[in-house]
Design an enzyme around this catalytic site. Structure first.
Site, mmCIF file in Angstrom:
data_model
loop_
_atom_site.group_PDB
_atom_site.id
_atom_site.type_symbol
_atom_site.label_atom_id
_atom_site.label_comp_id
_atom_site.label_asym_id
_atom_site.label_seq_id
_atom_site.Cartn_x
_atom_site.Cartn_y
_atom_site.Cartn_z
ATOM 1 N N TYR A 16 0.984 -1.112 -0.067
ATOM 2 C CA TYR A 16 0.140 -0.175 -0.089
ATOM 3 C C TYR A 16 0.914 1.237 0.211
ATOM 4 O O TYR A 16 1.875 1.131 0.610
ATOM 5 C CB TYR A 16 -1.047 -0.018 1.110
ATOM 6 C CG TYR A 16 -1.913 -1.029 1.043
ATOM 7 C CD1 TYR A 16 -3.080 -0.881 0.563
ATOM 8 C CD2 TYR A 16 -1.718 -2.402 1.489
ATOM 9 C CE1 TYR A 16 -4.217 -1.713 0.586
ATOM 10 C CE2 TYR A 16 -2.664 -3.155 1.290
ATOM 11 C CZ TYR A 16 -4.027 -2.950 0.931
ATOM 12 O OH TYR A 16 -4.998 -3.909 0.637
ATOM 13 N N TYR B 175 -0.182 -10.374 -0.829
ATOM 14 C CA TYR B 175 0.878 -9.683 -0.054
ATOM 15 C C TYR B 175 0.716 -10.405 1.432
ATOM 16 O O TYR B 175 -0.242 -10.747 2.024
ATOM 17 C CB TYR B 175 0.673 -8.257 -0.052
ATOM 18 C CG TYR B 175 -0.636 -7.830 0.527
ATOM 19 C CD1 TYR B 175 -0.909 -7.577 1.918
ATOM 20 C CD2 TYR B 175 -1.716 -7.220 -0.243
ATOM 21 C CE1 TYR B 175 -1.652 -7.117 2.590
ATOM 22 C CE2 TYR B 175 -2.889 -6.938 0.403
ATOM 23 C CZ TYR B 175 -3.029 -6.770 1.756
ATOM 24 O OH TYR B 175 -4.061 -6.238 2.374
ATOM 25 N N ARG C 178 -2.399 -12.457 2.659
ATOM 26 C CA ARG C 178 -3.607 -12.367 2.226
ATOM 27 C C ARG C 178 -3.959 -12.567 0.566
ATOM 28 O O ARG C 178 -2.881 -11.836 -0.153
ATOM 29 C CB ARG C 178 -4.212 -10.806 2.409
ATOM 30 C CG ARG C 178 -4.217 -10.411 4.067
ATOM 31 C CD ARG C 178 -5.213 -9.549 4.082
ATOM 32 N NE ARG C 178 -6.509 -10.264 3.969
ATOM 33 C CZ ARG C 178 -7.635 -9.923 3.513
ATOM 34 N NH1 ARG C 178 -7.994 -8.603 3.454
ATOM 35 N NH2 ARG C 178 -8.888 -10.500 3.463
ATOM 36 N N HIS D 140 -6.622 -8.609 -3.560
ATOM 37 C CA HIS D 140 -8.058 -8.015 -3.387
ATOM 38 C C HIS D 140 -8.001 -6.577 -3.555
ATOM 39 O O HIS D 140 -6.989 -5.874 -3.390
ATOM 40 C CB HIS D 140 -8.432 -8.325 -1.885
ATOM 41 C CG HIS D 140 -7.443 -7.860 -0.827
ATOM 42 N ND1 HIS D 140 -6.606 -8.532 -0.261
ATOM 43 C CD2 HIS D 140 -7.550 -6.751 -0.181
ATOM 44 C CE1 HIS D 140 -6.090 -8.097 0.586
ATOM 45 N NE2 HIS D 140 -6.587 -6.612 0.728
ATOM 46 N N HIS E 225 -10.226 -3.096 -1.824
ATOM 47 C CA HIS E 225 -11.017 -2.658 -0.852
ATOM 48 C C HIS E 225 -11.954 -1.760 -1.293
ATOM 49 O O HIS E 225 -11.665 -0.867 -2.282
ATOM 50 C CB HIS E 225 -10.303 -1.955 0.242
ATOM 51 C CG HIS E 225 -9.243 -2.984 0.942
ATOM 52 N ND1 HIS E 225 -9.726 -3.699 2.261
ATOM 53 C CD2 HIS E 225 -7.980 -3.425 0.603
ATOM 54 C CE1 HIS E 225 -8.599 -4.415 2.694
ATOM 55 N NE2 HIS E 225 -7.442 -4.253 1.957
HETATM 56 C C1 BEZ Z 1 -5.523 -5.650 4.362
HETATM 57 O O1 BEZ Z 1 -5.402 -4.615 4.038
HETATM 58 O O2 BEZ Z 1 -6.465 -6.157 3.838
HETATM 59 C C2 BEZ Z 1 -5.423 -6.122 5.704
HETATM 60 C C3 BEZ Z 1 -4.063 -6.224 6.193
HETATM 61 C C4 BEZ Z 1 -3.793 -6.625 7.421
HETATM 62 C C5 BEZ Z 1 -4.651 -7.166 7.958
HETATM 63 C C6 BEZ Z 1 -5.974 -7.286 7.781
HETATM 64 C C7 BEZ Z 1 -6.362 -6.861 6.685
HETATM 65 FE FE FE Z 2 -5.553 -5.248 1.941
#
Ligand code: BEZ
Ligand code: FE
Length: 287
Positions: free
Chosen positions: A157, A191, A212, A215, A217
């Site tokens: 990010y 990531y 993760r 995705h 958001h």
């Molecule tokens: C996210 O940005 O998707 C995320 C990152 C760390 C913990 C939970 C969500």
């Molecule tokens: Fe994320």
């Protein structure tokens, strides 16, 4: 209250909450003590283990500042955040499902015209994302706001990289009179969540990976409707069934359809080859 035993110490502690003014505080503390005592009994916690736990939580606290929240990460990786989210966002079938907000949301992204590119000149494979925002009967919601953010193709990010432009890969879009939205971006990548603190240590101790699945958001809002925080996941991602923070919902997994057409790419204002994603969001009217 003297000579307490294994059998009556829990009740003795709970009794001390008898005069709690706020009934919800009383309910929560009573349940917390019941479950924590049951845990200590079940595992027969040793002196060393108790101290390890205290030091683990102390280290988590020391990791926290205005940018890093290790306790939320702990809640995320233990599924507590997702359980809390599911309980607090029960919706009829068909309404867009809520999923985890995460620590990388930044308010104040710029509102952009339809088809604007939130990726600027960030390297990556171009994607055109479009669809509609409707109510549960399929009627369009005009002027709904989509607040969008994502990581780069390298999995970072903007706020994680000091040299990345502020508010890169973030943007706000409004739906038109037919409830339509469209924007350009780049394909996100899976990531790892931050692994340099006690949470990373915990994941390694249990043999879990920190990833993760890829995705994008969204926070969707519209007058007269419940706002929803959600994500769209990339179909085929290797981590869809082992998300480090338990946020994947089947209804949010989308196909990134690949196109190889210089003519179509020119029409969309992207380089060839590129992907398209179509997704319709459904908002629940306020009750
Ligand atoms: C996210 O940005 O998707 C995320 C990152 C760390 C913990 C939970 C969500
Ligand atoms: Fe994320």
């Amino acid at each position: 209250m003297r000579n307490l035993t294994e059998e009556n110490v829990t009740e003795a502690v709970i009794n001390t909450f008898a005069n709690t003014e706020n009934p919800r505080v009383k309910e929560i503390l009573t349940s917390l003590v019941k479950h924590l005592h049951a845990f200590v009994r079940e595992v027969e916690l040793t002196e060393e283990e108790w101290m390890y736990g205290i030091q683990f939580l102390t280290r988590a606290g020391h990791m926290c500042d205005d940018k890093r929240q290790e306790f939320i990460l702990l809640s995320d990786t233990l599924g507590i955040t997702t359980l809390k989210d599911i309980i607090n966002n029960r919706k009829p079938p068909g309404v867009t499902e809520y999923t985890i907000l995460g620590p990388f949301y930044v308010s104040g992204a710029e509102e952009m015209p339809a088809m604007a590119n939130i990726a600027g000149d960030t390297p990556g494979e171009p994607v055109v994302i479009s669809g509609r925002v409707t109510n549960p009967s399929g009627q369009p919601i005009a002027n709904a706001l989509l607040d969008v953010w994502q990581a780069s193709a390298e999995g970072f990010y903007d706020v994680q990289l000091p040299d990345q432009a502020e508010l890169n890969l973030r943007g706000k879009f409004r739906t038109d009179a037919e409830g339509r939205y469209a924007f350009r971006t780049i394909k996100p990548s899976f990531y790892p969540i931050p692994g340099d603190g006690p949470v990373g240590q915990m994941l390694r101790a249990v043999g879990r990976h920190p990833y993760r699945p890829a995705h994008i958001h969204f926070i969707l809002s519209a007058d007269g409707y419940e706002a929803v925080t959600t994500e769209l996941f990339v179909e085929g991602d290797p981590y869809l069934d082992s998300d480090a923070v338990f946020g994947v919902r089947g209804s949010l997994v989308v196909d990134f359809v690949q196109h190889d057409s210089a003519e179509k790419a020119a029409r969309y204002g992207v380089t060839n080859p590129f992907y398209t994603v179509e997704y319709d969001f459904v908002l629940q009217p306020l009750s």
